[in-house]
Scaffold this active site. Structure first.
Site, PDB file in Angstrom:
ATOM      1  N   SER A 249      41.602 -26.037  18.764  1.00 39.72           N
ATOM      2  CA  SER A 249      41.341 -25.002  18.646  1.00 39.72           C
ATOM      3  C   SER A 249      39.940 -24.159  18.822  1.00 39.72           C
ATOM      4  O   SER A 249      39.237 -25.369  18.330  1.00 39.72           O
ATOM      5  CB  SER A 249      42.019 -24.661  17.315  1.00 39.72           C
ATOM      6  OG  SER A 249      43.372 -25.266  17.378  1.00 39.72           O
ATOM      7  N   GLN A 250      39.577 -23.221  19.005  1.00 39.31           N
ATOM      8  CA  GLN A 250      38.849 -22.222  18.534  1.00 39.31           C
ATOM      9  C   GLN A 250      38.262 -22.189  17.582  1.00 39.31           C
ATOM     10  O   GLN A 250      38.868 -22.224  16.632  1.00 39.31           O
ATOM     11  CB  GLN A 250      39.050 -20.908  19.236  1.00 39.31           C
ATOM     12  CG  GLN A 250      37.982 -19.917  19.286  1.00 39.31           C
ATOM     13  CD  GLN A 250      38.219 -18.541  19.187  1.00 39.31           C
ATOM     14  OE1 GLN A 250      39.593 -18.729  19.927  1.00 39.31           O
ATOM     15  NE2 GLN A 250      37.728 -17.732  19.311  1.00 39.31           N
TER      16      GLN A 250
END
Ligand code: SAH
Length: 217
Positions: free
Chosen positions: A68-69
C-alpha cells in the site's frame, strides 16, 4: 547497499517521507514515528523498485498484489488509534509493511493473508527483521476467531461488504477500519463497538485497494 540493511540514504528518504505525510494531513506522532522507523525498502522483492521505496506510491509485490501507498498506511493506522499493547488483527498481510508499522507502535499483531506464496515470503521477512507478529494463511472474511476478541481490526484490501465475523471478533470498545466498496474505489469505513454493545459507523473518504477475495490460493 546490502539487501537486508538500512543505511543513511534510506533514513534520510524516510525523514522526507514523514514530512510529506505531515503536509498531507497525518498528525498522530506515534504513526509518524513508526513510518520513520520501519525500513520500507526492505519490503520490496524487486530490487529495481527498492530505489523508489520512499515515494508515496503503491508498488507490485507479486501475486498481482501491491504494497500500500505510505499515505494510505498512515491514514488507516491513524484512524485505528492503536495504543501500545493493543491486540490487533490485520486482514491482508501482503508485504508485511503495515504489519511492521503496527508492531513498531507496540501492538500485538495477528495477520491473515490468502496468498500462500506471499504468506511464506512475508513470514520469513518479518522473522529475519525481528518483528514479532503472528502470521496465518487463511481467509480474512472469517477473521481469526481463535485469538479474538481484538482491540482493533484493520482490513488492507477492498471489501465488497463488512464481514460479520470481523465485527463479532471486536472487543467492546474496539474498532474496525475497513475500505468498503465493490468497484475500483472504496469508502474508508470505521466501525466502533460501543460500551453498550451497539455499533457506530463513520466514513472517511475514498481509496483504491486491491479487492478482498474469498477463495484461498
Ligand atoms: N498490508 C499490505 C497490503 C497488501 S494488498 C501491505 O502493506 O503490503 C492487500 C492484501 O490482501 C493482498 O496481499 C491480498 O492477497 C490480501 N487479501 C485479499 N483478500 C484476502 C482475504 N480474503 N483474506 C486475507 N487476505 C486477503
Amino acid at each position: 547497499m546490502t539487501v537486508r540493511s538500512d543505511d543513511y540514504r534510506s533514513q534520510g528518504a524516510r525523514r522526507k517521507l514523514v514530512q510529506e505525510l505531515r503536509t498531507k494531513g497525518i498528525h498522530a506522532p506515534a504513526v509518524l514515528d513508526a513510518i520513520g522507523l520501519v525500513p520500507r525498502h526492505l519490503f520490496f522483492e524487486d530490487s529495481a523498485l527498492r530505489l523508489h521505496a520512499y515515494e508515496d506510491k503503491a508498488f507490485p509485490i507479486g501475486c498481482g498484489q501491491t504494497i500500500s501507498q505510505p499515505y494510505t498506511v498512515a491514514f488507516q493506522t491513524q484512524l485505528l488509534e492503536v495504543r501500545r499493547g493493543d491486540r490487533v488483527l490485520e486482514v491482508g498481510t501482503g508485504s508485511g509493511y503495515q504489519t511492521a508499522v503496527l508492531a513498531a507502535m507496540g501492538a500485538k499483531v495477528w495477520s491473515v493473508e490468502r496468498h500462500r506464496p506471499l504468506f511464506l515470503t512475508t513470514r520469513a521477512r518479518l522473522g529475519s527483521m525481528g518483528y514479532r507478529a503472528a502470521l496465518y494463511h487463511g481467509d480474512g472474511f472469517q477473521g481469526l476467531p481463535t485469538y479474538a476478541p481484538y482491540d482493533r481490526i484493520l482490513v488492507t484490501c477492498g471489501a465488497p461488504f463488512v464481514p460479520e465475523p470481523l465485527v463479532e471478533q471486536l472487543r467492546i470498545g474496539g474498532s474496525l477500519v475497513i475500505p468498503v466498496g465493490e468497484g475500483p474505489v472504496q469508502r474508508m469505513v470505521r466501525i466502533r463497538r460501543l460500551e453498550d454493545d451497539t455499533l457506530s459507523r463513520e466514513e472517511h473518504g475514498d481509496f483504491r485497494f486491491v479487492p478482498m477475495l474469498a477463495d484461498r490460493q
